[in-house]
Design an enzyme around this catalytic site. Structure first.
Site, short mmCIF file in Angstrom:
data_model
loop_
_atom_site.label_atom_id
_atom_site.label_comp_id
_atom_site.label_asym_id
_atom_site.label_seq_id
_atom_site.Cartn_x
_atom_site.Cartn_y
_atom_site.Cartn_z
N SER A 129 10.69 -1.85 0.26
CA SER A 129 10.76 -1.77 -1.21
C SER A 129 11.61 -0.58 -1.60
O SER A 129 11.63 0.44 -0.91
CB SER A 129 9.35 -1.60 -1.79
OG SER A 129 9.42 -1.33 -3.18
N TYR A 152 1.60 3.49 -1.71
CA TYR A 152 2.54 2.39 -1.52
C TYR A 152 3.95 2.93 -1.26
O TYR A 152 4.66 2.44 -0.36
CB TYR A 152 2.54 1.50 -2.75
CG TYR A 152 3.39 0.25 -2.61
CD1 TYR A 152 2.94 -0.84 -1.86
CD2 TYR A 152 4.63 0.14 -3.24
CE1 TYR A 152 3.70 -1.98 -1.73
CE2 TYR A 152 5.40 -1.00 -3.12
CZ TYR A 152 4.94 -2.06 -2.36
OH TYR A 152 5.71 -3.19 -2.23
#
Length: 227
Positions: A129, A152
């Site tokens: 990501s 994350y």
């Protein structure tokens, strides 16, 4: 025929990746924690496989059920605590996020290496990501800049780094990381501005490269993201 395993593929980006790779001629094994949730994958022509990336026994059993393997797409992941900064962070939430998004990826990859080594053109795609990319986290104007959550972001940064290291260690493989971008999925409450197809463009491209394709790189749908 190219045989592909996709983790976390009962919905969202994983399911769309399965659809597109089946369309491209791959035989797709759709990894998911509970195959009872695999009807959508099954309807596409994928073969659901029970696979919990946080459970070594589950990983080993899933890989043992595969007849062969050419492409591994490590897509499974959890968002973890996504809002708030350091005041909302605790070690347990960090550990849980890392166990799925990083350690889980390694569990699956290591288990798959013997099968992948038998392939004439082994490929690994790690779905990372832009939230794991420090330059974008720190640059106003990028979607990632507004993200404050730590687990994350840290996990996806680790995925990018381990992709580079796997690529160096496996010169006969093509090992790359993809950035789906801010895509509208259940994962983010459908808040993203990209379509599900746009969000899988980089992953599908990297999953279908040949032996002369790139390795150790990080790509989004626009191309290579320079380190």
């Amino acid at each position: 025929m190219t045989t592909t395993l996709i983790t976390g593929s009962n919905r969202g980006l994983g399911l769309e990746t399965a659809r597109r790779l089946i369309e491209a001629g791959h035989t797709v094994y759709a990894g998911m924690r509970d195959t009872a949730s695999g009807e959508a994958a099954r309807s596409l022509g994928a073969i659901p496989v029970a696979l919990d990336v946080t459970d070594q026994g589950s990983v080993d059993a899933a890989v043992a059920s595969l007849p062969e393997l050419d492409v591994l797409v490590n897509n499974a992941g959890v968002l973890g605590p996504s809002r708030g900064g350091v005041d909302d962070l605790d070690a347990e939430s960090m550990q849980q996020t890392l166990d799925t998004n990083v350690v889980g990826l390694i569990r699956v990859t290591q288990a798959c290496l013997p099968l992948l080594r038998r392939s004439a053109a082994p490929v690994i795609v790690n779905v990372a990501s832009g939230v794991g990319w420090p330059r974008w986290l720190s640059t106003p104007g990028h979607d990632e800049y507004a993200v404050l959550g730590i687990p994350y972001a840290a996990a996806k940064a680790a995925v990018i780094a381990l992709t580079v290291q796997y690529a160096k260690s496996l010169p006969g493989f093509r090992v790359n990381a993809s950035d789906p971008g801010y895509t509208a999925t259940e994962f983010n409450g459908y808040s993203g501005h990209q379509t599900i197809q746009e969000g899988t463009d980089a992953t599908v491209m990297l999953a279908t490269i040949g032996p002369d394709g790139p390795t150790g790189e990080f790509h989004n749908r626009s191309g290579r993201i320079e380190y």
